[in-house]
Scaffold this active site. Structure first.
Site, PDB file in Angstrom:
ATOM      1  N   ARG A  46      68.835   0.293  38.713  1.00 37.02           N
ATOM      2  CA  ARG A  46      68.719   1.527  38.180  1.00 37.02           C
ATOM      3  C   ARG A  46      70.089   1.394  37.149  1.00 37.02           C
ATOM      4  NH1 ARG A  46      72.731   4.030  40.473  1.00 37.02           N
ATOM      5  NH2 ARG A  46      72.001   3.732  42.611  1.00 37.02           N
ATOM      6  N   TYR A  98      60.626  23.675  22.036  1.00 37.15           N
ATOM      7  CA  TYR A  98      59.824  23.385  22.998  1.00 37.15           C
ATOM      8  C   TYR A  98      59.884  24.176  24.348  1.00 37.15           C
ATOM      9  CZ  TYR A  98      57.560  20.177  26.424  1.00 37.15           C
ATOM     10  OH  TYR A  98      56.868  19.610  27.210  1.00 37.15           O
ATOM     11  N   ASP A 170      66.357  17.030  18.638  1.00 35.44           N
ATOM     12  CA  ASP A 170      65.074  16.917  19.241  1.00 35.44           C
ATOM     13  C   ASP A 170      64.264  16.387  17.959  1.00 35.44           C
ATOM     14  OD1 ASP A 170      62.688  16.424  20.163  1.00 35.44           O
ATOM     15  OD2 ASP A 170      62.891  18.309  21.672  1.00 35.44           O
ATOM     16  N   LYS A 195      55.527  11.115  23.160  1.00 37.14           N
ATOM     17  CA  LYS A 195      54.670  11.432  22.013  1.00 37.14           C
ATOM     18  C   LYS A 195      54.577  10.572  21.044  1.00 37.14           C
ATOM     19  CE  LYS A 195      55.066  15.238  24.222  1.00 37.14           C
ATOM     20  NZ  LYS A 195      56.233  16.250  24.096  1.00 37.14           N
TER      21      LYS A 195
HETATM   22  C1  PLP Z   1      57.273  17.009  24.939  1.00 34.78           C
HETATM   23  C2  PLP Z   1      58.292  17.582  24.282  1.00 34.78           C
HETATM   24  C3  PLP Z   1      59.684  17.654  25.106  1.00 34.78           C
HETATM   25  C4  PLP Z   1      59.694  17.073  26.566  1.00 34.78           C
HETATM   26  O1  PLP Z   1      59.596  15.852  26.959  1.00 34.78           O
HETATM   27  P1  PLP Z   1      58.632  15.336  28.141  1.00 34.78           P
HETATM   28  O2  PLP Z   1      58.516  14.030  27.898  1.00 34.78           O
HETATM   29  O3  PLP Z   1      57.315  15.909  28.329  1.00 34.78           O
HETATM   30  O4  PLP Z   1      59.512  15.426  29.348  1.00 34.78           O
HETATM   31  C5  PLP Z   1      60.883  18.105  24.722  1.00 34.78           C
HETATM   32  N1  PLP Z   1      60.740  18.259  23.067  1.00 34.78           N
HETATM   33  C6  PLP Z   1      59.619  18.235  22.529  1.00 34.78           C
HETATM   34  C7  PLP Z   1      59.496  18.628  20.996  1.00 34.78           C
HETATM   35  C8  PLP Z   1      58.369  17.904  22.976  1.00 34.78           C
HETATM   36  O5  PLP Z   1      57.359  17.882  22.295  1.00 34.78           O
END
Ligand code: PLP
Length: 380
Positions: A46, A98, A170, A195
């Site tokens: 961890r 998001y 983000d 993504k």
């Molecule tokens: C998908 C996404 C998230 C969340 O991420 P996860 O990997 O699904 O937990 C946060 N911000 C944006 C812009 C996203 O597209």
């Protein structure tokens, strides 16, 4: 080192025990110690894992940060960041963000006495009126989801700096290939590596990349103490996906540009949200702060109904109807009934998110096939 070299080499060394060029998947929970208190820097998985360490070093280099921390999902990364706050603290966040981030801020951290102001940041100066002595974090998403608004990172970070407030960006929609917020003044970059960074729709993963080591140390404490760490197999998949990040994202940008021009001339299409168009209100900022305009497009239909959108969504062959984005395959989605279904219609419309709005995530297929696919779906 330039970007295309970093994705292959930054933080990655051949395995010292075998020379394996690919970082091995260290599928272990613990490490044998030579004697009491004497080990090789790895005590328990961890806390430390060599596959994760290689990925963290690579991501820190891609975002021009001091250090990166990886988590089991994008939301787990955001959760860890918010755990640095205390009850009574306030966040100022972009309003078009998001859905899962909105849910975490309001439904979970709201219960712990952390208040978030969701505001439009098209005019960065608007932030000043929400600032007070409790403001501890400015949360920025750009380009936004699904309206593809562009926020001026340099301007927002400058205001935050003046008031000594931490900024987190983000950077999921842009990827570090297109945009490196730390270079523009941000303190922390967050990724849903699910993504573009992973890029192959086969792993859920998140990361925080810090400008300086001191805050990274605080987050590393939370990463270990709260324990939302990723497994080594997922870290390996990301290391593998990252090697083609620049090629994939560039191809997605090229495909998006061609599709946006195709949609512009289609008689059934009303508005197109694509930062690459000069008519897009964030075009000049996008041109300045991004390498290209991204692989995402949203558009509305002249017949502005859910039913008209459904007819298009159900007729495409290469665009798969699915949530998520940033993979090698093109996806099509309907934000009003998918990612933003939990938001009231009035709130949605206020954000410009109309009933027929369709979102595309461009993959890396041949664009002629993608255009033919959209054309037959729209023409029916
Ligand atoms: C998908 C996404 C998230 C969340 O991420 P996860 O990997 O699904 O937990 C946060 N911000 C944006 C812009 C996203 O597209």
């Amino acid at each position: 080192m330039k970007f295309g070299t970093k994705v292959i080499h930054a933080g990655i060394e051949p395995d010292p025990s075998t020379g394996a060029i690919m970082t091995p998947i260290f599928q272990t929970s613990t490490y044998v110690q030579e004697s009491l208190g004497k080990h090789k820097g790895f005590a328990y998985a961890r806390s430390q894992n060599p596959t994760r360490a290689a990925l963290e070093a690579n991501l820190a280099a891609l975002e021009n940060g001091a250090r990166a921390l990886c988590f089991g999902s994008g939301l787990a990364a955001i959760n860890a960041l918010l755990q640095t706050l205390n009850p009574g603290d306030e966040i100022i966040s972009t309003n078009d963000l998001y859905g899962g981030t909105h849910r975490l801020f309001t439904k979970i951290f709201g219960r712990f006495g952390i208040k978030t102001h969701f505001i439009g940041m098209d005019e960065p100066a608007a932030i000043e009126q929400y600032l007070n002595k409790n403001t501890k974090l400015i949360w920025i998403e750009t380009p936004t989801n699904p309206m593809l608004n562009i926020i001026d990172l340099e301007a927002v970070c400058a205001i935050a700096k003046k008031h000594n407030i931490r900024t987190c960006v983000d950077n999921t929609f842009a990827s570090p290939y297109l945009q490196t917020p730390i270079d523009l003044g941000a303190d922390v970059v967050m990724h849903s590596a699910t993504k573009y960074i992973g890029g192959h729709s086969d792993v859920v993963h998140g990361a925080l990349i810090c400008k300086d080591e001191a805050f990274a140390e605080e987050l590393a404490f939370i990463q270990n103490a709260a324990g939302a760490v990723p497994g080594p197999q997922d870290c390996f998949l990301l290391l593998r996906g990252i090697k083609t990040l620049h090629l994939r994202v560039q191809r997605a940008c090229d495909n998006a540009r061609a599709i946006a021009h195709f949609l512009k001339d289609h008689p059934k299409v009303k508005d197109i949200y694509y930062p690459g168009f000069e008519s897009h209100k964030g075009h000049a900022i996008a041109k300045r702060q991004m390498r290209d305009f991204g692989g995402m497009i949203s558009f509305t239909l002249k017949e502005d109904t859910r039913e008209a959108a459904a007819k298009v969504l159900e007729k495409t062959h290469y665009f798969s109807l699915a949530e998520s984005l940033g993979g090698v395959e093109s996806l099509i989605g309907h934000p009003a009934s998918m990612t933003h279904a939990s938001i009231s219609r009035a709130e949605r419309l206020a954000l410009g998110l109309s009933d027929s709005l369709i979102r595309l995530s461009l993959g890396i297929e041949d664009v002629e096939d993608l255009i033919a696919d959209l054309k037959q779906a729209l023409d029916q």
